[in-house]
Design a protein around this motif. Sequence first.
Motif, PDB file in Angstrom:
ATOM      1  N   THR C 217       0.797  -1.221   0.000  1.00  0.00           N
ATOM      2  CA  THR C 217       0.000   0.000   0.000  1.00  0.00           C
ATOM      3  C   THR C 217       0.832   1.275   0.000  1.00  0.00           C
ATOM      4  O   THR C 217       0.290   2.366  -0.091  1.00  0.00           O
ATOM      5  CB  THR C 217      -0.919   0.021   1.226  1.00  0.00           C
ATOM      6  N   ASP C 218       2.144   1.120   0.089  1.00  0.00           N
ATOM      7  CA  ASP C 218       3.010   2.296   0.176  1.00  0.00           C
ATOM      8  C   ASP C 218       3.142   3.013  -1.178  1.00  0.00           C
ATOM      9  O   ASP C 218       2.937   2.410  -2.227  1.00  0.00           O
ATOM     10  CB  ASP C 218       4.406   1.870   0.645  1.00  0.00           C
ATOM     11  N   GLY C 292       9.088   4.733   2.934  1.00  0.00           N
ATOM     12  CA  GLY C 292       7.769   4.789   3.564  1.00  0.00           C
ATOM     13  C   GLY C 292       6.877   5.810   2.893  1.00  0.00           C
ATOM     14  O   GLY C 292       6.932   5.992   1.684  1.00  0.00           O
ATOM     15  N   PHE C 293       6.097   6.498   3.700  1.00  0.00           N
ATOM     16  CA  PHE C 293       5.144   7.421   3.102  1.00  0.00           C
ATOM     17  C   PHE C 293       5.793   8.713   2.620  1.00  0.00           C
ATOM     18  O   PHE C 293       5.171   9.496   1.895  1.00  0.00           O
ATOM     19  CB  PHE C 293       3.988   7.713   4.065  1.00  0.00           C
ATOM     20  N   GLU C 294       7.035   8.938   3.024  1.00  0.00           N
ATOM     21  CA  GLU C 294       7.776  10.077   2.455  1.00  0.00           C
ATOM     22  C   GLU C 294       7.745  10.058   0.933  1.00  0.00           C
ATOM     23  O   GLU C 294       7.768  11.074   0.271  1.00  0.00           O
ATOM     24  CB  GLU C 294       9.241  10.034   2.918  1.00  0.00           C
ATOM     25  N   SER C 296       5.478   9.603  -0.970  1.00  0.00           N
ATOM     26  CA  SER C 296       4.288  10.209  -1.579  1.00  0.00           C
ATOM     27  C   SER C 296       4.596  11.553  -2.208  1.00  0.00           C
ATOM     28  O   SER C 296       3.917  11.991  -3.123  1.00  0.00           O
ATOM     29  CB  SER C 296       3.188  10.364  -0.525  1.00  0.00           C
ATOM     30  N   GLU C 337       1.398  17.581   3.754  1.00  0.00           N
ATOM     31  CA  GLU C 337       0.419  17.558   4.843  1.00  0.00           C
ATOM     32  C   GLU C 337      -0.966  17.885   4.320  1.00  0.00           C
ATOM     33  O   GLU C 337      -1.182  18.916   3.692  1.00  0.00           O
ATOM     34  CB  GLU C 337       0.787  18.577   5.920  1.00  0.00           C
ATOM     35  N   LYS C 340      -1.155  15.044   0.081  1.00  0.00           N
ATOM     36  CA  LYS C 340      -0.544  13.736  -0.192  1.00  0.00           C
ATOM     37  C   LYS C 340      -1.020  12.714   0.850  1.00  0.00           C
ATOM     38  O   LYS C 340      -1.193  11.533   0.542  1.00  0.00           O
ATOM     39  CB  LYS C 340       0.986  13.852  -0.157  1.00  0.00           C
ATOM     40  N   GLU C 341      -1.239  13.216   2.036  1.00  0.00           N
ATOM     41  CA  GLU C 341      -1.635  12.316   3.123  1.00  0.00           C
ATOM     42  C   GLU C 341      -2.985  11.643   2.924  1.00  0.00           C
ATOM     43  O   GLU C 341      -3.320  10.692   3.634  1.00  0.00           O
ATOM     44  CB  GLU C 341      -1.633  13.079   4.443  1.00  0.00           C
ATOM     45  N   ARG C 344      -2.371   7.932   2.623  1.00  0.00           N
ATOM     46  CA  ARG C 344      -1.725   7.078   3.646  1.00  0.00           C
ATOM     47  C   ARG C 344      -2.441   5.743   3.695  1.00  0.00           C
ATOM     48  O   ARG C 344      -3.659   5.683   3.829  1.00  0.00           O
ATOM     49  CB  ARG C 344      -1.813   7.732   5.017  1.00  0.00           C
ATOM     50  N   GLY C 345      -1.691   4.687   3.574  1.00  0.00           N
ATOM     51  CA  GLY C 345      -2.291   3.361   3.639  1.00  0.00           C
ATOM     52  C   GLY C 345      -2.934   2.920   2.336  1.00  0.00           C
ATOM     53  O   GLY C 345      -3.425   1.805   2.212  1.00  0.00           O
ATOM     54  N   ILE C 350      -3.286   8.789  -3.279  1.00  0.00           N
ATOM     55  CA  ILE C 350      -2.357   9.925  -3.221  1.00  0.00           C
ATOM     56  C   ILE C 350      -2.571  10.794  -4.447  1.00  0.00           C
ATOM     57  O   ILE C 350      -2.525  10.302  -5.574  1.00  0.00           O
ATOM     58  CB  ILE C 350      -0.896   9.426  -3.206  1.00  0.00           C
TER      59      ILE C 350
END
Lengths: 479, 479, 479, 479
Positions: C217-218, C292-294, C296, C337, C340-341, C344-345, C350
């Motif tokens: 999911t990343d 990780g989510f960075e 995105s 913030e 893009k968030e 998440r998951g 995104i």
Amino acid sequence: MRILIKNGTVINANGRQQADVLIDGDKIVALVARPGDDAGVSDKAGAALLALGADEVIDATGKWVIPGGIDEHTHMELPFGGTFAKDTFETGSRAAAFGGTTTIIDFAVQSKGKSLQEGLDTWMAKAEGHAVIDYAFHMIMSDVTDETLPEMDRIVDQGVSSFKLFTAYPGVFLSDDAAIFRAMQRSEKNGGLILMHAENGIAIDVVVAQNFAAGNTDPYYHGVSRYPVFEGEATNRVIRLAEAAGAPVFFVHMSAKDAVDVLMAARDRGTKAFAETCPQYLFLDLADLGNGFEGSKFVCSPPLRPASGGHQQALWTALIKGDLYGIGTDHCPFDFEGQKELGRGDFRKIPNGLPGVEERVDLMHDGGVVAGRITPARWVELISANPARMFGLYPRKGVVAAGADADVVVYDPNRKHVLSAKTHHMDVDYSCYEGREVQGGSDVVISRGRIIVKDGEFFGKAGDGEFLKRETAHWVRKN
Amino acid sequence: MRILIKNGTVINANGRQQADVLIDGDKIVALVARPGDDAGVSDKAGAALLALGADEVIDATGKWVIPGGIDEHTHMELPFGGTFAKDTFETGSRAAAFGGTTTIIDFAVQSKGKSLQEGLDTWMAKAEGHAVIDYAFHMIMSDVTDETLPEMDRIVDQGVSSFKLFTAYPGVFLSDDAAIFRAMQRSEKNGGLILMHAENGIAIDVVVAQNFAAGNTDPYYHGVSRYPVFEGEATNRVIRLAEAAGAPVFFVHMSAKDAVDVLMAARDRGTKAFAETCPQYLFLDLADLGNGFEGSKFVCSPPLRPASGGHQQALWTALIKGDLYGIGTDHCPFDFEGQKELGRGDFRKIPNGLPGVEERVDLMHDGGVVAGRITPARWVELISANPARMFGLYPRKGVVAAGADADVVVYDPNRKHVLSAKTHHMDVDYSCYEGREVQGGSDVVISRGRIIVKDGEFFGKAGDGEFLKRETAHWVRKN
Amino acid sequence: MRILIKNGTVINANGRQQADVLIDGDKIVALVARPGDDAGVSDKAGAALLALGADEVIDATGKWVIPGGIDEHTHMELPFGGTFAKDTFETGSRAAAFGGTTTIIDFAVQSKGKSLQEGLDTWMAKAEGHAVIDYAFHMIMSDVTDETLPEMDRIVDQGVSSFKLFTAYPGVFLSDDAAIFRAMQRSEKNGGLILMHAENGIAIDVVVAQNFAAGNTDPYYHGVSRYPVFEGEATNRVIRLAEAAGAPVFFVHMSAKDAVDVLMAARDRGTKAFAETCPQYLFLDLADLGNGFEGSKFVCSPPLRPASGGHQQALWTALIKGDLYGIGTDHCPFDFEGQKELGRGDFRKIPNGLPGVEERVDLMHDGGVVAGRITPARWVELISANPARMFGLYPRKGVVAAGADADVVVYDPNRKHVLSAKTHHMDVDYSCYEGREVQGGSDVVISRGRIIVKDGEFFGKAGDGEFLKRETAHWVRKN
Amino acid sequence: MRILIKNGTVINANGRQQADVLIDGDKIVALVARPGDDAGVSDKAGAALLALGADEVIDATGKWVIPGGIDEHTHMELPFGGTFAKDTFETGSRAAAFGGTTTIIDFAVQSKGKSLQEGLDTWMAKAEGHAVIDYAFHMIMSDVTDETLPEMDRIVDQGVSSFKLFTAYPGVFLSDDAAIFRAMQRSEKNGGLILMHAENGIAIDVVVAQNFAAGNTDPYYHGVSRYPVFEGEATNRVIRLAEAAGAPVFFVHMSAKDAVDVLMAARDRGTKAFAETCPQYLFLDLADLGNGFEGSKFVCSPPLRPASGGHQQALWTALIKGDLYGIGTDHCPFDFEGQKELGRGDFRKIPNGLPGVEERVDLMHDGGVVAGRITPARWVELISANPARMFGLYPRKGVVAAGADADVVVYDPNRKHVLSAKTHHMDVDYSCYEGREVQGGSDVVISRGRIIVKDGEFFGKAGDGEFLKRETAHWVRKN
């Protein structure tokens, strides 16, 4: 002498069959289906054949019955750089037999200024009475002249229907483009296929001289100096000359992706361009030329290519899809001691060539079939059927079929053994594959109806091998 | 029943041999070398086999003994545009037999919204008890869904190991790229090869509508509207999806140079892409679609291509060098009267399809072998051995070898005859090759040990043909 | 207002010259050679011009005088996935100006079911009165129908002479092949160039769903799921449709070697296919999507490509030799913030897009000119002249020449600065190049004769930017 | 002397502008926008400049103002086959001027065994005091040796920054692959670009001899014997050597599709390979070599190519998309009477070469711009800007820009005239384009500020042309 090979799986280039093989004299005389789940009917046929009596019955249960290997590219006793390839026709052909090969096609060499016939006679004399398996010859032309061009026809008539030219080795074997083009024109008429060693030797010699002048004298620089692009260039040049001449062409020992790309493109536009590669280009690479003077063991031309250039992958792709036609060895062994050592401190003086005639069949089985790249049928095609077809020996050789020569190998696809100079039968003091374990081995090797190798023991005899008159490559012109 | 075929030249995909063929029951049980210039040794073996006695001895002196033809692409009784392909499994398979073909692979069709199994059952019922030669099925998938994807595995288990999808016929058979991609992913696992009809049907329909709106209603515009580039595009698209899925793919009825170029490029980079072409694309062209509504006789998809575009040359080059793998017919006959005529005044309504199952073997012999383009061995490979190999029937079918099914044709490579609706056995009122003389013909046709055609007379029986469970295409994954 | 830029080196797409530039009102009115080693003659001309008096004299000693950058691909305030690209026409165009760009071409979007005109009107309203530099529009077509096809002509008449279609984003923007083909046919007549986002969105969605279902999911899986081959496939498909329609085509944001190869092949056969790439595909890669989510922050489509696939090298080769035509940014910023968030998951949620309008000119200077890949003239061609030529703004824009709009940048090729969200002027909370030092910067930016940026200070005004009516792409049809 | 060119459309390689051009002495000193619909602002600037006073005002209303043509490939007074190209630097450069060309780059020839310097000195003496327009030299190397390789550096220092080698003309100019490779290695260091005449002369000579021996002695067989594939082969070979050497390479007079294909492929992989073609390959073909000995007028090497081979289409495609870089003429005129006639009865003795320096600019305008193939800007690029850029003369030559040499042509794009030996100014007794009407002509030709042709009258003076020291081709290495 009648031999019955029972219970084996016969594998030819076009696939496998469950059949017994009956050999009578020097020929295969029948293939007979065995009673089985689906074929009780064959019982009587088999019984009738068995009733004939066989002098020797070989049980091939769990084994493959394949046509004897044909190594289309060997150099026994080749003079090179002041020395000679170590294997004689006797030692070399015996080693071949141990490796499952029952025919070699060697190269007779025309000396500059001499006739082709003299060269052929010389090589005929080297082989006759010494070879333990059948043999044939290609002819290396050192001069293409108004004298040798018509002589080509007469050489073809003698069953030597292919001529090798070089774009490499300036001053020794190199033919210029006019010579190549004229030989191709002639070959189109007399059916003698032109074989090419394609590297731009003139450009290579510039880099060789520069490297040597810069103090780079190790064997590694033999490999570094012969750029892959120089093989690609020469391959394209030769193909274009062939297209201009309307003649087919066959490339020996293709090694570089650059050349494979050119070959594929030519074939895509319908050009009759063919090529072989050799096991060393599939399993070894430039790094083997490193390690100081040890690398001299791996000096051959074209050189082993860098692992990173995609060369091996390109060769495999071409092998799998059919753009590479067969596997020869370019067997040309020189002892490390005394021969390779001629080039200590000067890589230019290292005799070019590797031993390999004994290992070809097993290496291709192990790295091809066992590795899952090719089917058993394709393996047989590459090591036997296609060499026979390309070089005018088929269907006498290259197939397990009624009427064919009884050159048959009972092959164990599961037996593992280790390649080593300690155990090999080639007359050379090292192995390129020292310590490599391979799966697959020839248990019984039959040459024209005679069992010459069985379970590692040799029963052949020098001189039993016969010279094979080859047909012209007519099919190459049609296909 | 024991049959002995004497004095013929056996031709298989890997070459020719001089051997007698012994058939016992439904199998070939032995091939035996004949006494000859070089093989007196076989005398006894032959004598022993002969001593078994044969119910029928066929003298094939001057003839070729080949494996029965395999037509990998037929559509008996196919529903299309409100009518049905005219040949039933009985009439069509009998015509096939007359033409030297002893196996057909037809297409079972899943109806939209129904299960694959229902489609297969329907076609099994059509064939069972009617076919005079052996038959197998591919499966046409009209839906690729979460239901049909797992069902594919079960279809493979039943011996139907290939699935055909279309990028043509929007709203009818067309699968979108997701469907194709998912089916490929599944097929990679279950061994079911994906077959593709590759034309961009969505773009074609735009041109079709524009031509029709412009008053261009003749059959000729069927051919004009389906641009070669639309086949090239779809072929590339499908190949790329196959590369993404890691699956092999097989293109049916390749017709355009645009597609051949794409296929060759894919194969050069190692993609497992394969294709057949059909005789109509080799011997007919767009001009045949002219001549008013007469052209409807030649309406099929993809259409016959313009003579000037290099299409036929590209197909021949690919056939010769190996990039085209086999020859099917896409046999799908509609009478001119009453069926093709549905499209008078509207080419969109002409049923798509040509008759051809009877003429394939002879056309390829005449235009291939006699014309000097291919060898007899390559001809056998294209019409029989390769279809068997590609579709999981080899070595039971596709080869004259001990242990194989006794599907054997005694072929006269010299006999000339004229193709005509007056004499053909297909149940259709015209021939695409009316009046064309071809060289080569099937004298005796044997299906699993039964002589079903001899010298133009039919001895077969509806229902003698059996359903063949095909193996999965494992070799395609390896080679 | 009269401005004289003295002592600079003028750099246009065709090379450099030592000349002073005189601006009067919103136009460049003269280029004048300076007295020098070889041109004392120009003294008087220069003197005469100076005698006119200038309101502002800019000393460009050691600097380059270049046409203002043209970013042919931006998305200010674009609605995407339930949010909006953060930069407004005001903030975005101001950031562009800081980065040396004086024209943007943004995308007006037709909403499904609505008219093109409504979409254009909406975007005209967004920009008017807010942009600080000149702007123009491409038109995104969400429907290609019998209504919108003729409407295209009227949109072209309004100076919006290019239409963007997608093979990606099924259900949102995706056009099927019929739609693309019909739009191309229309565009060939009305001179409206078709722009394509070429990725096979239908196949991509299969992989996306499979990855998501597998728990991947990343953000990284956004990049992994959109195979390069899917861009290559779609690019080829679109080119073939363009060839069938006889229309030119322009690919936006080309990212994959697969696509570049296809583009080159098309251009080699004379197809009028063109493409841009974006800085992110030249300077960033798939690894940026990790962490990780960075990752995105780097989610855009097409995605950043793997470093190992040769993608960047292919893009550079094409840029250098001319097969890639220009550089746009696809500027479409979303805050990390809050925006893009949203994904998440679930990488599918995104918002797609990166900020970049401000950094384009400097990145291409640093990575292109300073790195020795391209000349200053080629740099100017890529960032300004070619976008103007391709999109009907030349020679009004894209060149420093007498008669052109006075969109001029005094560029310091030596000044180094660090890219960072802390200092950039785009309204987004991160930078894709955070901390990267680049050489080269815009000291003075002049938009139609107004100095809007000087030494890092902004002097422009919202609303000073004007809508540019673009000409049709006639030259594209001729060249 | 001050000249003002008013009211014209200035056309440079990067596009057009409406501007007046002020020349002062031998330089262009200013380009000034004219008052007009959109630029009333320039009134004052123009007025100020006009106030300077001009000795001559040229009204270019309705005309184009272009940089003077640069013919990068001429052979004035070249010795060939026992005679000399007829045009001297005086007659040839005057003819060039009439045709709108203000710079020629001729070839100084090293005689075998002599130094490069001697060759250069000889040609400098031929030109000095005689040329009416500026001139520069390439250097033909007949020997590549340990002596001439370092001498290359000194030749570059003198402003002769390109060296021509041949794979044609064995025994005369031919360099072997070692020579070419070594010269390339050297050139990479000293910035001297290698120019190649790429035909496989060694293979050609085989066919030439065969044709002559077969009694085919007419000029037509000159064309027939030099196969296109021989140009393709040599082009590939040279490119591969360049890749091995890491050096750029420039092909002169590319003529065959075979070569264009190779060039495109090389450029696609990023190789710095460049080429020119000549008008004769775009507008004439092999048929012109027919018609008995009349065909001798068209004997040049490479020869005119068959109309049917797709050669011209390939050249145009490459010209349009940018793979061919410029247009030279290979001007090398021999009278039909007395010179071409040396080869009556033996095509091998016909001096190779065509006249053309006068017709280049107009032929390319007529066949390129008027025919709708290329834009006016691309035309200027091909005939002037690119030759200047490639050969180190830019931006001094090749552009109408402030600071450039005042080599300017006022060109009438509408005027039609007929090409004929009766009216041309070349010193040769025939025209290759006799009777062909072309659209476009040079009304006023200005060479470094001097009007040398006006309305068909010549005002120049022998000796006014200066030798141009050329810069090295550094940009070629960067781009």
